[in-house]
Design a protein around this motif. Sequence first.
Motif, PDB file in Angstrom:
ATOM      1  N   ASP A 272       0.700  -1.213   0.244  1.00 26.97           N
ATOM      2  CA  ASP A 272       0.686  -0.006   0.255  1.00 26.97           C
ATOM      3  C   ASP A 272       1.132   1.272   0.262  1.00 26.97           C
ATOM      4  OD1 ASP A 272      -2.287   1.329  -0.222  1.00 26.97           O
ATOM      5  OD2 ASP A 272      -2.784   1.190   1.970  1.00 26.97           O
ATOM      6  N   ASN A 273       0.211   2.572  -0.661  1.00 28.39           N
ATOM      7  CA  ASN A 273       0.821   3.312  -0.252  1.00 28.39           C
ATOM      8  C   ASN A 273       2.620   3.564  -0.982  1.00 28.39           C
ATOM      9  OD1 ASN A 273      -0.777   4.917   0.392  1.00 28.39           O
ATOM     10  ND2 ASN A 273      -0.294   4.781   3.312  1.00 28.39           N
ATOM     11  N   GLY A 274       3.014   2.967  -2.334  1.00 31.35           N
ATOM     12  CA  GLY A 274       3.908   2.941  -2.482  1.00 31.35           C
ATOM     13  C   GLY A 274       4.669   1.670  -2.115  1.00 31.35           C
ATOM     14  N   TRP A 275       4.144   1.166  -1.110  1.00 36.64           N
ATOM     15  CA  TRP A 275       5.874  -0.087  -0.313  1.00 36.64           C
ATOM     16  C   TRP A 275       5.563  -1.385  -0.781  1.00 36.64           C
ATOM     17  CZ3 TRP A 275       8.817   1.676   3.061  1.00 36.64           C
ATOM     18  CH2 TRP A 275       8.582   2.585   3.814  1.00 36.64           C
ATOM     19  N   TYR A 276       6.255  -1.951  -1.420  1.00 37.69           N
ATOM     20  CA  TYR A 276       6.183  -3.214  -1.319  1.00 37.69           C
ATOM     21  C   TYR A 276       7.209  -3.766  -0.176  1.00 37.69           C
ATOM     22  CZ  TYR A 276       5.713  -2.095  -6.285  1.00 37.69           C
ATOM     23  OH  TYR A 276       4.854  -1.031  -7.269  1.00 37.69           O
ATOM     24  N   GLY A 277       6.898  -5.669  -0.101  1.00 30.75           N
ATOM     25  CA  GLY A 277       7.301  -6.305   1.313  1.00 30.75           C
ATOM     26  C   GLY A 277       7.183  -7.218   0.790  1.00 30.75           C
ATOM     27  N   LYS A 278       8.309  -8.122   2.434  1.00 33.49           N
ATOM     28  CA  LYS A 278       8.479  -9.573   2.863  1.00 33.49           C
ATOM     29  C   LYS A 278       7.927  -9.376   3.770  1.00 33.49           C
ATOM     30  CE  LYS A 278       7.846 -13.715   2.334  1.00 33.49           C
ATOM     31  NZ  LYS A 278       6.451 -14.786   2.351  1.00 33.49           N
ATOM     32  N   GLY A 279       7.073  -9.545   5.080  1.00 30.29           N
ATOM     33  CA  GLY A 279       6.495 -10.156   6.370  1.00 30.29           C
ATOM     34  C   GLY A 279       7.133 -11.370   6.499  1.00 30.29           C
ATOM     35  N   GLY A 280       7.978 -12.275   7.920  1.00 26.30           N
ATOM     36  CA  GLY A 280       7.982 -13.264   7.706  1.00 26.30           C
ATOM     37  C   GLY A 280       7.333 -13.658   9.692  1.00 26.30           C
TER      38      GLY A 280
ATOM     39  N   ILE B  52      10.573  -3.855   3.764  1.00 22.10           N
ATOM     40  CA  ILE B  52       9.995  -2.875   2.912  1.00 22.10           C
ATOM     41  C   ILE B  52      10.519  -2.370   2.324  1.00 22.10           C
ATOM     42  CG2 ILE B  52       7.244  -3.608   4.986  1.00 22.10           C
ATOM     43  CD1 ILE B  52       7.664  -0.657   5.755  1.00 22.10           C
ATOM     44  N   PHE B  53      10.040  -1.818   1.158  1.00 20.10           N
ATOM     45  CA  PHE B  53      11.108  -0.681   0.374  1.00 20.10           C
ATOM     46  C   PHE B  53       9.705   0.163  -0.287  1.00 20.10           C
ATOM     47  CE2 PHE B  53      11.914  -4.299  -1.921  1.00 20.10           C
ATOM     48  CZ  PHE B  53      11.209  -4.254  -3.742  1.00 20.10           C
ATOM     49  N   ASN B  54      10.352   1.868  -0.413  1.00 18.92           N
ATOM     50  CA  ASN B  54       9.114   2.102  -0.243  1.00 18.92           C
ATOM     51  C   ASN B  54      10.330   2.909  -2.031  1.00 18.92           C
ATOM     52  OD1 ASN B  54       7.608   4.319  -2.249  1.00 18.92           O
ATOM     53  ND2 ASN B  54       6.934   4.550   0.072  1.00 18.92           N
ATOM     54  N   PRO B  55      10.120   2.444  -3.283  1.00 25.12           N
ATOM     55  CA  PRO B  55      11.051   2.954  -4.126  1.00 25.12           C
ATOM     56  C   PRO B  55      10.930   4.202  -4.549  1.00 25.12           C
ATOM     57  CG  PRO B  55      10.150   1.104  -4.955  1.00 25.12           C
ATOM     58  CD  PRO B  55       8.722   1.433  -3.805  1.00 25.12           C
TER      59      PRO B  55
END
Length: 278
Positions: free
Chosen positions: A237-245, A252-255
Amino acid sequence: MIENYKQKILEKKLNTYFVSIGDTDYNIQKIAIVPANPTCNCYSVAKAFTVTAIGLLYDKGLLKPSDLLCDILKKHLPVDIDPKWLKVTIHDVLLHKMGLGAGLLDIDCDDASQYPSSDYLEIVLKTTLKYDPGTIHQYSDAAYYLLSRVVSEITGKDMIELLRPILMEKMRFKELAWSTCPKGYSIGATGLYIRTEDMVKLGILYLNKGIWQEERILSEEWIELVLSKGYEFKYIDNGWYGKGGMRGQLLIFNPSLGKTIACHSYEDKIPYDIFMKK
């Protein structure tokens, strides 16, 4: 900024150990919140490192997402393998769409001492698939163990042996370890023990489209493929990509912001909301 995150975590009484923030200029901050060992299990965030290993093979022309899993692992196929397995592609495995009807080889929850064999590859490939490959999503650690074995089959190296000089050494990780199956292969899906300030470096690599301090490690083509297909790094959401565990691990990161965040925790839920609010 990082102190603000600490304050929010303390206010919510979360059992978060460490938070690291990184940016496209390779600046990294880390803050300790709850006392813990410096090197922690990142659980399923490990899958993002496995995706990166697959990307290294893709960039060398050794592997394509459309390749058939059983063509690569043909030496290991059971004689009575379910014919559906012969249709499974690497793309299906990356997306947990092999056709499983339930989780399999989920070693963080299972009692592995009760597995029917010490050969984890045999356990997986002898499983009857409930669905046609590519149709139904069933999250399972078995998928990323298979990818670990694919890397080993193609390169003749365990996955951590492939990643260490190309990724961990160049990016100056501190101590790390990856849990293995009884046969000595990296689990691939979980069990990667690293420091939070090193975990965030993978986010920086993806922010910089595969470049680490002027050296290309991954192709921009692979980065774009990962983000467009959702190979573990999914749009949130809101430009964020990520992986949780499991137990609150996060990368997470937001280009658009040029920002990445990692945390190690012991919580029931992954604390996305704290870090992703505008």
